[in-house]
Design an enzyme around this catalytic site. Sequence first.
Site, PDB file in Angstrom:
ATOM      1  CG  HIS A  90       6.269 -42.906  24.288  1.00  0.00           C
ATOM      2  ND1 HIS A  90       5.633 -44.122  24.201  1.00  0.00           N
ATOM      3  CD2 HIS A  90       5.418 -41.980  23.799  1.00  0.00           C
ATOM      4  CE1 HIS A  90       4.442 -43.926  23.676  1.00  0.00           C
ATOM      5  NE2 HIS A  90       4.288 -42.639  23.421  1.00  0.00           N
ATOM      6  CG  ASP A 148       3.791 -34.372  22.280  1.00  0.00           C
ATOM      7  OD1 ASP A 148       3.157 -34.109  21.253  1.00  0.00           O
ATOM      8  OD2 ASP A 148       3.375 -35.118  23.171  1.00  0.00           O
TER       9      ASP A 148
HETATM   10  N1  CMC Z   1      12.515 -36.050  32.053  1.00  0.00           N
HETATM   11  C1  CMC Z   1      13.235 -36.524  33.097  1.00  0.00           C
HETATM   12  N2  CMC Z   1      13.114 -37.774  33.600  1.00  0.00           N
HETATM   13  C2  CMC Z   1      12.211 -38.581  33.029  1.00  0.00           C
HETATM   14  C3  CMC Z   1      11.429 -38.164  31.941  1.00  0.00           C
HETATM   15  C4  CMC Z   1      11.596 -36.849  31.460  1.00  0.00           C
HETATM   16  N3  CMC Z   1      10.877 -36.394  30.427  1.00  0.00           N
HETATM   17  N4  CMC Z   1      10.601 -39.178  31.556  1.00  0.00           N
HETATM   18  C5  CMC Z   1      10.869 -40.193  32.390  1.00  0.00           C
HETATM   19  N5  CMC Z   1      11.826 -39.844  33.271  1.00  0.00           N
HETATM   20  C6  CMC Z   1      12.443 -40.720  34.286  1.00  0.00           C
HETATM   21  C7  CMC Z   1      11.476 -40.991  35.433  1.00  0.00           C
HETATM   22  O1  CMC Z   1      11.639 -40.028  36.465  1.00  0.00           O
HETATM   23  C8  CMC Z   1      11.921 -42.372  35.862  1.00  0.00           C
HETATM   24  O2  CMC Z   1      13.125 -42.268  36.570  1.00  0.00           O
HETATM   25  P1  CMC Z   1      13.479 -43.350  37.740  1.00  0.00           P
HETATM   26  O3  CMC Z   1      13.479 -44.691  37.071  1.00  0.00           O
HETATM   27  O4  CMC Z   1      14.807 -42.902  38.255  1.00  0.00           O
HETATM   28  O5  CMC Z   1      12.374 -43.198  38.757  1.00  0.00           O
HETATM   29  C9  CMC Z   1      12.247 -43.063  34.523  1.00  0.00           C
HETATM   30  O6  CMC Z   1      12.642 -41.989  33.666  1.00  0.00           O
HETATM   31  C10 CMC Z   1      11.090 -43.839  33.936  1.00  0.00           C
HETATM   32  O7  CMC Z   1       9.988 -42.951  33.761  1.00  0.00           O
HETATM   33  P2  CMC Z   1       8.473 -43.283  34.101  1.00  0.00           P
HETATM   34  O8  CMC Z   1       7.790 -42.002  34.498  1.00  0.00           O
HETATM   35  O9  CMC Z   1       8.397 -44.431  35.036  1.00  0.00           O
HETATM   36  O10 CMC Z   1       7.974 -43.747  32.682  1.00  0.00           O
HETATM   37  P3  CMC Z   1       6.486 -43.835  32.224  1.00  0.00           P
HETATM   38  O11 CMC Z   1       6.459 -44.838  31.142  1.00  0.00           O
HETATM   39  O12 CMC Z   1       5.580 -44.051  33.378  1.00  0.00           O
HETATM   40  O13 CMC Z   1       6.176 -42.366  31.668  1.00  0.00           O
HETATM   41  C11 CMC Z   1       6.006 -40.495  30.263  1.00  0.00           C
HETATM   42  C12 CMC Z   1       6.243 -42.003  30.348  1.00  0.00           C
HETATM   43  C13 CMC Z   1       5.760 -40.103  28.797  1.00  0.00           C
HETATM   44  C14 CMC Z   1       4.734 -40.105  31.053  1.00  0.00           C
HETATM   45  C15 CMC Z   1       7.235 -39.755  30.844  1.00  0.00           C
HETATM   46  O14 CMC Z   1       8.384 -40.111  30.113  1.00  0.00           O
HETATM   47  C16 CMC Z   1       7.054 -38.239  30.831  1.00  0.00           C
HETATM   48  O15 CMC Z   1       6.426 -37.701  31.744  1.00  0.00           O
HETATM   49  N6  CMC Z   1       7.601 -37.520  29.782  1.00  0.00           N
HETATM   50  C17 CMC Z   1       7.418 -36.111  29.665  1.00  0.00           C
HETATM   51  C18 CMC Z   1       6.011 -35.824  29.146  1.00  0.00           C
HETATM   52  C19 CMC Z   1       5.889 -36.144  27.666  1.00  0.00           C
HETATM   53  O16 CMC Z   1       6.718 -35.765  26.859  1.00  0.00           O
HETATM   54  N7  CMC Z   1       4.774 -36.819  27.308  1.00  0.00           N
HETATM   55  C20 CMC Z   1       4.451 -37.103  25.910  1.00  0.00           C
HETATM   56  C21 CMC Z   1       4.375 -38.560  25.602  1.00  0.00           C
HETATM   57  S1  CMC Z   1       4.276 -38.838  23.837  1.00  0.00           S
HETATM   58  C22 CMC Z   1       2.737 -38.230  23.368  1.00  0.00           C
HETATM   59  C23 CMC Z   1       1.600 -39.013  23.881  1.00  0.00           C
HETATM   60  O17 CMC Z   1       1.617 -40.255  23.866  1.00  0.00           O
HETATM   61  O18 CMC Z   1       0.607 -38.387  24.272  1.00  0.00           O
END
Ligand code: CMC
Length: 435
Positions: free
Chosen positions: A311, A369
């Site tokens: 998140h 989720d």
């Molecule tokens: N599985 C594997 N790796 C992950 C995941 C995951 N679910 N989430 C983040 N990472 C890794 C990402 O690749 C990055 O790695 P590195 O630093 O080595 O490049 C690191 O963790 C930081 O992630 P980020 O993508 O920079 O973080 P963000 O804040 O931009 O993204 C997120 C947050 C929710 C989009 C992301 O965690 C994600 O895509 N999660 C899966 C989708 C999900 O469950 N979304 C629901 C969010 S809660 C409901 C809502 O608010 O709508």
Amino acid sequence: MEAKGKVTLNYGPDKNLDLPTYGGSIGPDVFDIRALYGKTGMFTYDPGFMSTASCQSRITYIDGDKGVLLYRGYPIEQLAVHCDFLEVCYLLLNGELPKKAEKEKFDWTVTRHTMVHEQLARLFQGFRRDSHPMAVMVGVVGALSAFYHDSLDINNPEHREISAFRLIAKLPTIVAMAYKYNMGQPFIYPKNDLGYTANFMRMMFAVPAEDYVVNDVLVRALDRIFILHADHEQNASTSTVRLAGSSGANPFACIAAGIACLWGPAHGGANEAALQMLMDIERDGGVAKVGEFIKKAKDKNSGVKLMGFGHRVYKNYDPRAKLMQETTREVLDALGLHNDPLLKLAMALEKIALEDEYFVSRKLYPNVDFYSGIVQRALGIPTSMFTCIFSLARTAGWIAQWNEMISDPEQKIGRPRQLYVGPTQRDVVPIAKRI
Ligand code: CMC
């Protein structure tokens, strides 16, 4: 707002600019950069708004490091146990929990707006039967502005109030209609002697040949899902609603914009994706394949993520995920599904991920989720409807946030700037001379 202090920005030799700081009631302070461009000729650069507070708000507070979520100061854990969804809607909209008589009046008013204009029902016929229900939602909710002309003056508090009631009351009806249309079943009209969530479940699952018997445990579970999704401060869809609303667009159009944003798999679409992921792993071998899947989720080249994990704000267990796990168990118990393989699989995935260095070092925890797909599936809600359910619940938060923005004397049209990296000025060569 009174300044708390200042930060001094040094932006060149002998070039200093004092920027005022402000403190919130809790959470990080901010420094005010509104004068920055005028004084320095520079913008700030913050793609994804990683460090930007876009507004002041009194509605929802999240402490992502501690895993705290408060609506109007009340912890989500207490609201989920002591309140129903309409009580939470009242709280989000009005700032305080309702007294008994206030709650009765609020419920009564919402209930009296549950029907939609009969011509709106005909709008559905224009969509293909196999349309994704979220595509239908974006269209139909946007179309509400063509039906309720009498409440579109955003500067009139009475118009804003009636629009809020209409949206909260009609969303369940529209979500259920989107489902029924997709199923090829007749629409079921609301029945106003039922509560908000029971009414919604009946509109979803009753058919003219057979009425729906309300199961209180399942109604309470869905009501809790609504509470957990009702607001989440300045997330992508809420910011979309605020940005759309900042131009003076009407609330129905703004909520339709929020629904469009929520649809994405990184936001509201994640519960659909999380359940799909669990079903795929189960099909490919179940718990025995968890290690293999986790390996893929850690490999950036695989294109696979552990959906329902991670998140932008929570760097700890999402408090909603805990409550959702509890609700999942209650529902599975009530339905006699104690050995649900997807729940077992989810718990195995969670255990391994919470011990794995990759997830631990990145502070990736289950979000709301991760379990919500399992519980919704058990309630009989098809996967394609999950994000619609989320949009129904989040409508309460979107309207509260939209209303707060309209009433804010500091409100301006949202207009970010950019770091331009495209071509500099050049002359057009007529097409015949282009080589
Ligand atoms: N599985 C594997 N790796 C992950 C995941 C995951 N679910 N989430 C983040 N990472 C890794 C990402 O690749 C990055 O790695 P590195 O630093 O080595 O490049 C690191 O963790 C930081 O992630 P980020 O993508 O920079 O973080 P963000 O804040 O931009 O993204 C997120 C947050 C929710 C989009 C992301 O965690 C994600 O895509 N999660 C899966 C989708 C999900 O469950 N979304 C629901 C969010 S809660 C409901 C809502 O608010 O709508």
